[in-house]
Design an enzyme around this catalytic site. Structure first.
Site, PDB file in Angstrom:
ATOM      1  N   ASP A 294      71.143  49.360 -45.445  1.00 53.22           N
ATOM      2  CA  ASP A 294      71.277  48.047 -46.047  1.00 53.22           C
ATOM      3  C   ASP A 294      70.517  48.074 -47.383  1.00 53.22           C
ATOM      4  O   ASP A 294      69.773  49.022 -47.681  1.00 53.22           O
ATOM      5  CB  ASP A 294      70.730  46.976 -45.088  1.00 53.22           C
ATOM      6  CG  ASP A 294      71.313  45.618 -45.379  1.00 53.22           C
ATOM      7  OD1 ASP A 294      71.383  44.784 -44.468  1.00 53.22           O
ATOM      8  OD2 ASP A 294      71.712  45.391 -46.542  1.00 53.22           O
TER       9      ASP A 294
HETATM   10  C1  GLC Z   1      72.360  42.448 -47.918  1.00 52.32           C
HETATM   11  C2  GLC Z   1      72.891  42.291 -46.509  1.00 52.32           C
HETATM   12  C3  GLC Z   1      74.062  43.189 -46.188  1.00 52.32           C
HETATM   13  C4  GLC Z   1      74.921  43.385 -47.419  1.00 52.32           C
HETATM   14  C5  GLC Z   1      74.093  44.129 -48.459  1.00 52.32           C
HETATM   15  C6  GLC Z   1      74.869  44.329 -49.761  1.00 52.32           C
HETATM   16  O1  GLC Z   1      70.959  42.528 -47.916  1.00 52.32           O
HETATM   17  O2  GLC Z   1      71.943  42.431 -45.454  1.00 52.32           O
HETATM   18  O3  GLC Z   1      74.783  42.567 -45.119  1.00 52.32           O
HETATM   19  O4  GLC Z   1      76.085  44.132 -47.107  1.00 52.32           O
HETATM   20  O5  GLC Z   1      72.858  43.484 -48.733  1.00 52.32           O
HETATM   21  O6  GLC Z   1      75.114  43.110 -50.355  1.00 52.32           O
END
Ligand code: GLC
Length: 748
Positions: A294
């Site tokens: 993430d």
């Molecule tokens: C965010 C979210 C994730 C998302 C990523 C990219 O922190 O937790 O679900 O896909 O960043 O935006």
């Protein structure tokens, strides 16, 4: 009975993982193409680590419109130097084409880019938020919507979506409930499979297909106190029942990517959880796709106290099975030196690079890197009017009618005036919810616009009160005056889009600000009114439901939400939505789900001492899982087993006879739940295992037949043993989890 080997000593695994890979471990390695193997052989350590780097596609932050060409010299230079394997948050066929051009013509090895975006429930045409889509219990419609999302996103250069969210949502304090399919693992698995297949299409290499990424692995929705990013303390076995099945189903559906969660499970952060990433995902489920962190998760490991610095965190992540580093800038800068110093086995780096290259090959990026960067196709597909119609249809089917005293709804079409009160009556900024991708606010159909379209001659008195304002006597007076002067009264209340979704846990998830005061002021008129709730979660607000004659849970209904709501309010469509999460009476009851386990002292529901419950609160939800009213009424028979103990190869057919006992045609969702009566481990009281819709005219009666699949009756009797069902199974059917009738099935 299936035995899964589990390694009890996790720290040893880290060492073993490296050793096994470097010694060409016995675990079957997927066969990689000659092209991919040849590329790997040519790559320097820096180019290998560069392939594992996923970073923002430009330096100006996410630009949803992507109209003007975005130039990012720094990003382009990094791509030219082979330091980037994928980019995110850049959209538009032209902008993404530019980066793909640099990657495939100006870098040494000319490896195309992965281009990712959170296409969570639509790209430009925004569908209801996932929890709202789940309320439709219409898997076909959900699938069609996500296929359109893929069509639009890939036309704009996207080849990777960070979706579906397969987290279990059992705590409304957690803001990301909005992105989930609710509290049922079985239903979340079904919705997840529909989404994966829709995103990835029949062939990943088709230009309209994009790589799907199931997230957040694992237990993201079960954090302590519902607090975002906090730790989860779940037993592995309970995860077998709840958190793991949707992800396993996604892997079975062929998903190409998994995103570990930020949160730790029992103190082990998602990106270093070897038991999940290696034992379960790779060995047990045979997942061969990509594991991406993430956003910034590697850089956060030192905060968890499990890595001393970015370099140590990067090593720990890749050893644990992570392939790509989203936005930490950890893998690229630190892994080459880790290999040179002997701190990291190059075989682990190669393993990750091969997975990235293999996914790019499956997407067809080597054969035609510009297939998804066609501005003519973008112009033709993105925001196509047909997509709006589908968005409205799914929004209509997402609406859940929770209360409708004296059949206040549907409104008479002859009505001449309506008061539309509250922060969301004329709103276009929040109806798309927190993940609006490339949705455009001014294209959103507000509730006021929807009413105007449905009732062109009605006069609308709009009183747009504040959202979380301080007591405002003037606004209240205006609201009351508008209500007094109008035939119909609608209060459009709820949450702002960004008070839902990521990083928006609420300790008191009730109506924000002065909205309850608004209800009380209008209620004092003694005149019927409807409250439409726009939010990413149910409001835990007893007075809202007690004081309002009619309540519609509209979630965030998307670009076409206003018209969908208006059509339902005036009876051009009927409420078919059902709750994918129960609505608790108070925060103190959380978690309270339909599949809770029995106890030694069962509660009858009302507050009571000496039983499993409270002395100051009931142990039942205000509205149970699966609940939703229609504009008519139905009578259900008890379930009848059409197949007895043997059943056929697939399972057992159960019949429920339903009659429309009202004066309007309508749709009901017949639901089927099961309970394994006796087992080594106490089994949940009710687990959703099937549903089917029935549309009946007034007075009409029909049979619903639901097949209970034999293999869906098995259960985890320990961490590693999946036990086939045996003995007595309670089979319960009804219109929701709180109103069921039962029969019993004996399985040999
Ligand atoms: C965010 C979210 C994730 C998302 C990523 C990219 O922190 O937790 O679900 O896909 O960043 O935006």
């Amino acid at each position: 009975m299936t035995q899964f080997p589990l390694s009890p000593f996790l720290p040893v695994c880290a060492l073993l993982a490296g050793l096994m890979l470097s010694l060409n471990s016995t675990q079957a390695q997927p066969a990689y193409s000659g092209r991919v193997m040849s590329l790997l052989r040519q790559m320097s350590l820096e180019e290998k680590a560069g392939q594992l780097n996923l970073q923002a596609g430009h330096d100006v932050g996410f630009d949803p419109l992507a109209r003007a060409p975005i130039t990012s010299p720094q990003v382009e230079q990094a791509i030219r130097e082979g330091k980037v394997g994928g980019v995110l948050n850049i959209t538009g066929a032209q902008n993404t084409r530019q980066l793909q051009l640099v990657a495939t013509t100006q870098s040494r090895l000319k490896i195309p880019l992965l281009i990712g975006l959170d296409v969570v429930h639509g790209f430009r045409t925004i569908f209801p938020v996932p929890i709202g889509q789940a309320a439709s219990f219409n898997l076909d419609l959900i699938s069609r919507a996500e296929r359109v999302a893929a069509l639009e996103a890939t036309a704009a250069g996207i080849n990777w979506t960070f979706a579906p969210v397969l987290d279990m949502a059992r705590d409304p304090r957690w803001g990301r409930m909005v992105e989930t399919a609710g509290e049922s693992p079985w239903y979340t698995a079904a919705v997840g499979q529909a989404r994966v297949r829709a995103f990835q299409g029949d062939q990943l290499s088709d230009p309209s297909s994009m790589l799907a990424c199931a997230k957040h692995f694992i237990g993201n929705g079960a954090t302590e106190g519902g607090r975002e990013y906090t730790g989860t303390n779940l037993s592995f076995r309970s995860m077998r029942d709840n958190e793991l099945p949707p992800f396993e189903a996604a892997v079975k559906a062929g998903i190409g990517c998994i995103m570990p969660a930020f949160n730790a499970v029992d103190g082990v952060p998602g990106i270093v959880n070897q038991r999940m990433l290696s034992e379960v995902l790779r060995k047990e489920w045979r997942f061969e796709g990509l594991v991406v962190t993430d956003h910034g998760a590697i850089a956060e490991l030192p905060n968890h106290g499990v890595a001393a610095n970015l370099s140590g965190a990067s090593r720990a992540a890749i050893v644990s099975g992570v392939d790509m580093d989203m936005a930490s800038m950890g893998f690229g800068p630190t892994l080459p030196d880790a290999v040179r110093s002997g701190a990291l086995d190059e075989a682990l780096l190669d393993q990750a690079v091969l997975r990235v290259l293999a996914i790019k090959e499956r997407l067809g990026l080597f054969d035609d890197p510009f297939a998804r960067h066609d501005t003519a196709r973008e112009k033709q597909l993105v925001g196509h009017p047909d997509h709006a119609l589908l968005a409205r249809q799914l929004a209509e089917e997402s609406l859940v009618l929770l209360k409708n005293d004296k059949a206040l709804l549907p409104f008479k079409r002859s009505a001449r005036s309506i008061a539309l009160i509250g922060p969301f009556g004329a709103d276009q900024d929040h109806l798309m919810g927190p993940w609006e991708a490339s949705g455009i606010h001014r294209e959103v159909v507000s509730l006021r616009e929807g009413i105007t379209r449905v009732q062109p001659r009605i006069s609308i008195r709009t009183v747009t009160t504040g959202y979380d304002d301080k007591p405002d006597a003037k606004a209240l007076a205006q609201a009351v005056a508008a209500a007094q002067a109008s035939e119909l009264v609608v209060l459009a209340l709820g949450e702002k889009a960004m008070d839902s979704g990521e990083a928006s846990s609420r300790a008191n998830p009730g109506l924000p600000g002065q909205q309850l005061a608004l209800i009380k002021a209008v209620a004092r008129l003694g005149k019927p009114f409807v409250v439409v709730v726009m939010a990413g979660r149910p409001m835990i607000e007893p007075a809202l439901y007690a004081l309002s004659p009619a309540v519609v849970q509209a979630w965030f209904p998307g670009s076409q939400g206003g018209e969908a709501i208006a059509r339902m309010l005036f009876g051009l469509s009927e409420p078919v939505g059902r709750l994918p999460v129960g609505i608790v009476r108070s925060v103190g009851q959380i978690p309270l789900t339909h599949d809770k386990r029995p106890t030694g002292r069962p509660s009858a529901g009302p507050p009571e001492a000496w039983v499993s419950g409270y002395i100051d609160e009931a142990t039942t939800p205000l509205y149970p899982f699966g609940f939703g009213l229609s504009y008519t009424t139905f009578a259900y028979s008890a379930p009848v087993l059409l197949d007895h103990d043997d059943g056929d190869a697939t399972g057992y057919r159960i019949k429920v006879t339903v009659k429309n006992t009202g004066s309007r045609a309508g749709t009901t969702l017949v639901q089927l739940y099961t309970h394994q009566r006796l087992a080594a481990i106490s089994q949940p009281e009710k687990q959703l295992r099937g549903f089917t819709r029935l549309y009946l005219n007034p007075g009409e009666q029909a049979d619903a037949i639901i097949t209970l699949k034999r293999d869906e009756l098995s259960y985890w009797s320990s961490e590693t043993i999946r036990q086939p069902a045996q003995g007595w199974i309670d089979v319960m059917t009804g219109p929701n989890a709180g109103e069921t009738m039962a029969t019993a099935l004996f399985v040999q």
